[in-house]
Enzyme design. Sequence first.
Site, PDB file in Angstrom:
ATOM      1  N   GLU A  31       0.868  -1.169   0.000  1.00  0.00           N
ATOM      2  CA  GLU A  31       0.000   0.000   0.000  1.00  0.00           C
ATOM      3  C   GLU A  31       0.911   1.229   0.000  1.00  0.00           C
ATOM      4  O   GLU A  31       1.806   1.331   0.840  1.00  0.00           O
ATOM      5  CB  GLU A  31      -0.880  -0.003   1.255  1.00  0.00           C
ATOM      6  CG  GLU A  31      -1.810   1.178   1.248  1.00  0.00           C
ATOM      7  CD  GLU A  31      -2.708   1.264   2.480  1.00  0.00           C
ATOM      8  OE1 GLU A  31      -2.663   0.348   3.323  1.00  0.00           O
ATOM      9  OE2 GLU A  31      -3.429   2.264   2.577  1.00  0.00           O
ATOM     10  N   ARG A 258       6.259 -12.808   9.006  1.00  0.00           N
ATOM     11  CA  ARG A 258       6.842 -11.510   8.687  1.00  0.00           C
ATOM     12  C   ARG A 258       8.169 -11.355   9.414  1.00  0.00           C
ATOM     13  O   ARG A 258       8.423 -11.998  10.428  1.00  0.00           O
ATOM     14  CB  ARG A 258       5.880 -10.363   8.978  1.00  0.00           C
ATOM     15  CG  ARG A 258       5.543 -10.125  10.418  1.00  0.00           C
ATOM     16  CD  ARG A 258       4.331  -9.212  10.557  1.00  0.00           C
ATOM     17  NE  ARG A 258       4.640  -7.812  10.279  1.00  0.00           N
ATOM     18  CZ  ARG A 258       3.999  -7.088   9.349  1.00  0.00           C
ATOM     19  NH1 ARG A 258       3.057  -7.622   8.626  1.00  0.00           N
ATOM     20  NH2 ARG A 258       4.298  -5.829   9.164  1.00  0.00           N
ATOM     21  N   LYS A 268       4.840   0.899   9.029  1.00  0.00           N
ATOM     22  CA  LYS A 268       4.891   2.190   8.355  1.00  0.00           C
ATOM     23  C   LYS A 268       4.265   3.272   9.215  1.00  0.00           C
ATOM     24  O   LYS A 268       4.695   4.415   9.192  1.00  0.00           O
ATOM     25  CB  LYS A 268       4.184   2.092   6.993  1.00  0.00           C
ATOM     26  CG  LYS A 268       5.038   1.378   5.961  1.00  0.00           C
ATOM     27  CD  LYS A 268       4.321   1.263   4.625  1.00  0.00           C
ATOM     28  CE  LYS A 268       3.259   0.190   4.690  1.00  0.00           C
ATOM     29  NZ  LYS A 268       2.625  -0.071   3.395  1.00  0.00           N
TER      30      LYS A 268
HETATM   31  P1  ATP Z   1       3.311  -2.180   7.703  1.00  0.00           P
HETATM   32  O1  ATP Z   1       2.553  -2.896   8.774  1.00  0.00           O
HETATM   33  O2  ATP Z   1       4.756  -2.045   7.968  1.00  0.00           O
HETATM   34  O3  ATP Z   1       2.676  -0.911   7.300  1.00  0.00           O
HETATM   35  P2  ATP Z   1       2.012  -3.613   5.698  1.00  0.00           P
HETATM   36  O4  ATP Z   1       1.882  -5.073   5.819  1.00  0.00           O
HETATM   37  O5  ATP Z   1       0.839  -2.765   5.990  1.00  0.00           O
HETATM   38  O6  ATP Z   1       3.270  -3.159   6.474  1.00  0.00           O
HETATM   39  P3  ATP Z   1       1.963  -3.416   2.883  1.00  0.00           P
HETATM   40  O7  ATP Z   1       2.383  -2.242   2.118  1.00  0.00           O
HETATM   41  O8  ATP Z   1       0.535  -3.758   2.943  1.00  0.00           O
HETATM   42  O9  ATP Z   1       2.563  -3.200   4.301  1.00  0.00           O
HETATM   43  O10 ATP Z   1       2.817  -4.691   2.516  1.00  0.00           O
HETATM   44  C1  ATP Z   1       3.228  -5.073   1.240  1.00  0.00           C
HETATM   45  C2  ATP Z   1       3.696  -6.478   1.303  1.00  0.00           C
HETATM   46  O11 ATP Z   1       4.836  -6.575   2.139  1.00  0.00           O
HETATM   47  C3  ATP Z   1       2.632  -7.380   1.883  1.00  0.00           C
HETATM   48  O12 ATP Z   1       2.552  -8.557   1.127  1.00  0.00           O
HETATM   49  C4  ATP Z   1       3.120  -7.655   3.263  1.00  0.00           C
HETATM   50  O13 ATP Z   1       2.696  -8.903   3.705  1.00  0.00           O
HETATM   51  C5  ATP Z   1       4.643  -7.562   3.106  1.00  0.00           C
HETATM   52  N1  ATP Z   1       5.277  -7.176   4.354  1.00  0.00           N
HETATM   53  C6  ATP Z   1       5.012  -6.079   5.094  1.00  0.00           C
HETATM   54  N2  ATP Z   1       5.752  -6.088   6.224  1.00  0.00           N
HETATM   55  C7  ATP Z   1       6.502  -7.200   6.190  1.00  0.00           C
HETATM   56  C8  ATP Z   1       7.473  -7.783   7.066  1.00  0.00           C
HETATM   57  N3  ATP Z   1       7.811  -7.200   8.210  1.00  0.00           N
HETATM   58  N4  ATP Z   1       8.046  -8.950   6.699  1.00  0.00           N
HETATM   59  C9  ATP Z   1       7.713  -9.530   5.546  1.00  0.00           C
HETATM   60  N5  ATP Z   1       6.812  -9.049   4.682  1.00  0.00           N
HETATM   61  C10 ATP Z   1       6.201  -7.890   4.987  1.00  0.00           C
HETATM   62 MG    MG Z   2      -0.931  -2.551   5.742  1.00  0.00          MG
END
Ligand code: ATP
Ligand code: MG
Length: 749
Positions: A31, A258, A268
């Site tokens: 996102e 993760r 984020k």
């Molecule tokens: P955050 O919680 O840091 O905002 P998010 O999961 O909301 O992260 P997205 O932009 O939705 O972030 O994630 C894009 C991709 O990256 C998704 O497939 C998510 O599962 C993966 N991802 C995000 N954080 C991690 C992590 N710490 N380890 C592995 N993969 C991750």
């Molecule tokens: Mg997210």
Amino acid sequence: MSKSKDFLRTIVEEDLKSGKYKEVVTRFPPEPNGFPHIGHAKSIVINFGIARDYHGHCNLRMDDTNPTTEDTKYVEALKDAVQWLGFDWGNSVHFTSDYFPKLYDYAVELIKMGKAYVDSLTEEEIREYRGTVTEAGRRSKYAQRSIEENLDLFERMKKGEFKDGEHVLRARIDMSAANMKMRDPLLYRIRHAHHFRAGDEWSIYPMYDFAHCLADYIEGVTHSICTLEFENNRDIYNWVLDTLGLKPPRPYQYEFARLNINYTVMSKRKLLELVEGGQVSGWDDPRLPTIAGYKRRGYTPESILNFCDGIGIAKANSMVDVAQLEFSIRDDLNTKVPRVLCVLDPLKVTIVNYEGSEEIEASYYPHDVPKEGSRKIPFSKDIYIERDDFMENPPKGYFRLTPEQPVRLRHGYIISCKEVIKDTNGNIVEIKAEYHPDSKSGSDTSGIKVKSAIQWVSAKEAKTVEVRLYDRLFKEEAPEGVEDINPDSLQVIKNALIEPAVITEKPDERFQFERQGYFYADPINYSDEHPVFNKIVGLKDSWGKKKKTGEPVPKPQAKKVQIDGEVVAMSEEQQALFDKYTNALGLNSEVANTLARDEQLSSFYEEALAVLNSPVGLANIVSNDVARELKEKQANELKFNAKQIAELVKMVDDATISNKIAKQVFEEMVKSGENPTQVVKDKGLVQISDPSIIAPIIDEIIAKNPDNVAKFKAGNTKLLGFFVGQVLKATGGKANPKVVNELVAEKLK
Ligand code: ATP
Ligand code: MG
């Protein structure tokens, strides 16, 4: 490709073999609401890596369904990160927002099938009606609306006739489903907000659970890989695709753990708080775990890729030690970058018996891998050394310059201190020294013994540089928030002095400043007039040496030259040992370096190796635990010997005891000199691996913690660690962690 196949690659291979798909298609679907972090790097490496390994492709898709938090600057940052890591998304970046019209049509189809309805409960009522883990929910009275009424309302939602929150579109699934997510999940909500790409065209936006599976399907994705917190969303993913009866092949969702790293925050949202709160200088602040931060700090893409490969892909969440990331950048730069001399805290030295000037030819790559390239270092009677490389009243074990002890200037001559000049406050402002003309490095016939070689620069030719010393942003391993910020995470030195070739020749952007660490010419602020260097990482893991209280232990005073930084080139003998350790025995270069450079350690190691052929296990204990003991004692003062260490490692190898227990046994051997087998027997430390002994203990802990069991079953998979921890505790650390992990996972299924 990494050495052993992970579970995702196993699935992909089977699917290709069975003909389920002709080509593998993955996607990385962030996102665009913040800069990507190292966790995203892991996801990028998995998704793009699998596509590359199996000759498929991976889409970069912006999951832009939430207009209020998204922005093009984040889109650019995401593209940058993927590119910098060396991956290619093909022709174009995809956007979920491009599918808004198609998604709308799919929603209409569900309504027509009677599988979706417009609900008009308030947000609070919706929550209340949903029920709890132990209680079924109830369906809203609005679920009885006719298909025509639903179609009409949904269209008017789209046209913007209603206020935010007035209605939502929900799937009609099952209000008493065990999986709470299946209790008529929301598919669309009203949001009167400007979207950074779609503009003001839409007043309704699809929810993740509806948009994601369909975007995957539209793009022909085969394996939709996401993190564990989406495990319970998998049912909706399948429900949407199955209910719509879409033409095969369709994608399936798979979850992995993760990445979490200690001493930092990763979401984020939390990163945004730091950026907006001014705790850091921006999204690319070198202390942040963002890709932009690592890039600016001087990490290489290779080091990040190696790190991601090294941590593997697991199905259970865990915490990775940031030291592992730091190791991987050190390991990458160790043999690659030029080694140069820089003085951070200059102390003037006048060499009273030297006249004129000369240039000393010195290799940029004095160690390990003979790489071409050298420079000339100017030398004259006025030089600067590091302030803490001189001590007037040194403690025992101080091996650098003192009034009684000469020292070698790296690549140059040996000097002796003749006079210490102080200001009226008693601060040392200058050293008067003499050099030994016949002691020049490489042609030394002086016979003078020194214990250390230090960095220095010639006063006239040295260039002034700004050096930014970065340390971990948080002082706590699992930081809660800004209150845990490490106040010393950034130290700026305005007037460091560096040898001139670094600026005039620019042999590289990254350097090892000898005995200081690895540094990078800041990509934004560096100019020849005002050079700025960022510290990437130190030469050694300095945090590992810190005391439990979090107080830094004073820099260990070097007992041997090699501990004092990698200043002295290896002798032929040491080099041969190093080569053997890295090439034939498979030790990593840090461990090999520690052993090869220390005669006591290497002979201890060789002796143990003669008894037990377990090179890596022995090297680890000798280079850490034994080395620690040898810092305080001579080999003949130790109560244990090499044979006993071999015996100890053998017990770990054959799973008689765990690694953790081995530490405990070692402490006992240090104190009493008792044989490890005897210690284990006396204290009853034998590892318990028998499931029939462990299982009842697990049952008991499960019975004692019904709340946590319920939370686990409701999706809080982090609690697995809690149960494992309890079992290990109950057995005094003797239960085999691997067996416990497996059994607990099994029982909680
Ligand atoms: P955050 O919680 O840091 O905002 P998010 O999961 O909301 O992260 P997205 O932009 O939705 O972030 O994630 C894009 C991709 O990256 C998704 O497939 C998510 O599962 C993966 N991802 C995000 N954080 C991690 C992590 N710490 N380890 C592995 N993969 C991750
Ligand atoms: Mg997210």
